[in-house]
Design a protein around this motif. Structure first.
Motif, PDB file in Angstrom:
ATOM      1  N   ARG A  11       0.832  -1.204   0.000  1.00  0.00           N
ATOM      2  CA  ARG A  11       0.000   0.000   0.000  1.00  0.00           C
ATOM      3  C   ARG A  11       0.866   1.255   0.000  1.00  0.00           C
ATOM      4  NH1 ARG A  11      -4.488   1.913   4.550  1.00  0.00           N
ATOM      5  NH2 ARG A  11      -5.262   3.718   3.371  1.00  0.00           N
ATOM      6  N   CYS A  12       1.967   1.216   0.762  1.00  0.00           N
ATOM      7  CA  CYS A  12       2.894   2.356   0.786  1.00  0.00           C
ATOM      8  C   CYS A  12       3.554   2.551  -0.581  1.00  0.00           C
ATOM      9  CB  CYS A  12       3.966   2.141   1.851  1.00  0.00           C
ATOM     10  SG  CYS A  12       3.355   2.232   3.548  1.00  0.00           S
ATOM     11  N   VAL A  13       3.915   1.437  -1.210  1.00  0.00           N
ATOM     12  CA  VAL A  13       4.509   1.509  -2.541  1.00  0.00           C
ATOM     13  C   VAL A  13       3.537   2.170  -3.508  1.00  0.00           C
ATOM     14  CG1 VAL A  13       5.378   0.185  -4.507  1.00  0.00           C
ATOM     15  CG2 VAL A  13       5.980  -0.496  -2.173  1.00  0.00           C
ATOM     16  N   ASP A  14       2.263   1.750  -3.465  1.00  0.00           N
ATOM     17  CA  ASP A  14       1.251   2.315  -4.352  1.00  0.00           C
ATOM     18  C   ASP A  14       1.071   3.810  -4.107  1.00  0.00           C
ATOM     19  OD1 ASP A  14       0.886  -0.208  -5.359  1.00  0.00           O
ATOM     20  OD2 ASP A  14      -0.881  -0.652  -4.136  1.00  0.00           O
ATOM     21  N   LEU A  15       1.084   4.202  -2.833  1.00  0.00           N
ATOM     22  CA  LEU A  15       0.943   5.623  -2.501  1.00  0.00           C
ATOM     23  C   LEU A  15       2.117   6.435  -3.039  1.00  0.00           C
ATOM     24  CD1 LEU A  15      -0.363   5.407   1.187  1.00  0.00           C
ATOM     25  CD2 LEU A  15      -1.640   6.230  -0.803  1.00  0.00           C
ATOM     26  N   LEU A  16       3.329   5.881  -2.940  1.00  0.00           N
ATOM     27  CA  LEU A  16       4.507   6.573  -3.444  1.00  0.00           C
ATOM     28  C   LEU A  16       4.449   6.742  -4.957  1.00  0.00           C
ATOM     29  CD1 LEU A  16       7.267   4.870  -1.270  1.00  0.00           C
ATOM     30  CD2 LEU A  16       6.594   7.273  -1.169  1.00  0.00           C
TER      31      LEU A  16
END
Length: 217
Positions: A11-16
Motif C-alpha cells: 500500500r505504501c509503494v502504491d501511494l509513493l
C-alpha cells in the motif's frame, strides 16, 4: 520505496507511485504556465547533444549498480532505477502486450502473424520490464533503446544482445526513433522510462507514437 517493498508494505509503494505520478503532472503544468515550454520550442533548432535536460551531463557520468543489483545510481547517488519499481513494471508489461494473443493462442491476425508481441522499451536501467517481457510475454521483436554507455556495456556483459528477438539500439531515442520509423518498424506496445529528461521530452516522444504503433484493424 525500497523500505516499503522489503517489508511487504505494498500500500505504501502504491501511494509513493501515485504521488510521483501526480507530482510529474503538476510540475509539467507549472512549467507550461511559467513559460518554460518555450525551451522545448527553442531546442528544436539545436542538436540532440545540446538539448536541455534535468541532468545535462547524465550521459557522461559514471553509473554504478549496487552489489545486490537492486539499484542503479548516478554520480550524485540519485537512483536511476530501483527494484521496488518491479510491480509497476509488471503491470506495464501486461498493458503493452494486452492487445496481442498469447504465443500459444492459434489466432490469425493481419498485424502480427506469429501472435507474439512486438515491443519497444526506451531506457533499460535495471532491465526490470525487459526481463518480465522476455520471461512472461515472449516477444517476437524486442527493441531496447539505451543511451548510457555504462548501462549498454552491462547489457552486453549480461548477453542481452543474444536473447530471443532482442535488438539493442545504443543511442538517444531522438536519434534512434527516426531511424526505426524510416525502416518501417512498428510495435504492438511501447514503454518509455528515460532518466534526466523533461516532461516536454516525453511529449515529443509521444508525437512519434502514431508512426511507431501498429494501426488497429
Amino acid at each position: 520505496g525500497n523500505y516499503a517493498t522489503d517489508n511487504n508494505h505494498q500500500r505504501c509503494v502504491d501511494l509513493l507511485v501515485d504521488a510521483g505520478v501526480k507530482a510529474e503532472l503538476i510540475l509539467g503544468c507549472v512549467e507550461v504556465t511559467a513559460g518554460l515550454a518555450q525551451t522545448a520550442v527553442d531546442n528544436a533548432s539545436l542538436s540532440v547533444s545540446e538539448q536541455s535536460s534535468t541532468k545535462p551531463n547524465y550521459l557522461t557520468q559514471s553509473l554504478r549498480y549496487t552489489p545486490d543489483s537492486k539499484q542503479l545510481l548516478d554520480e550524485e547517488n540519485d537512483a536511476v532505477m530501483m527494484e521496488w519499481e518491479r510491480p509497476l513494471m509488471k503491470l506495464h508489461a501486461q498493458i503493452i502486450t494486452s492487445q496481442v494473443p498469447s504465443p500459444n493462442h492459434n489466432t490469425n491476425t493481419n498485424t502480427n502473424n506469429n501472435t507474439s508481441p512486438r515491443v519497444l522499451n526506451v531506457g533499460f536501467g535495471l532491465g526490470i520490464i525487459d526481463s518480465i517481457l522476455q520471461t512472461e510475454h515472449l516477444p517476437s521483436l524486442h527493441v531496447i533503446i539505451e543511451a548510457h554507455p555504462d548501462v549498454y556495456q552491462k547489457m552486453i556483459s549480461d548477453h542481452w544482445d543474444t536473447k530471443p528477438g532482442v535488438r539493442i539500439e545504443f543511442g538517444k531515442w531522438q536519434t534512434v526513433v527516426p531511424r526505426l520509423m524510416k525502416e518501417g518498424v512498428v510495435f504492438d506496445g511501447i514503454f518509455f522510462d528515460t532518466y534526466g529528461e523533461r516532461y516536454e521530452d516525453m511529449k515529443d516522444f509521444q508525437a512519434s507514437l502514431v508512426d511507431l504503433l501498429v494501426k488497429p484493424d
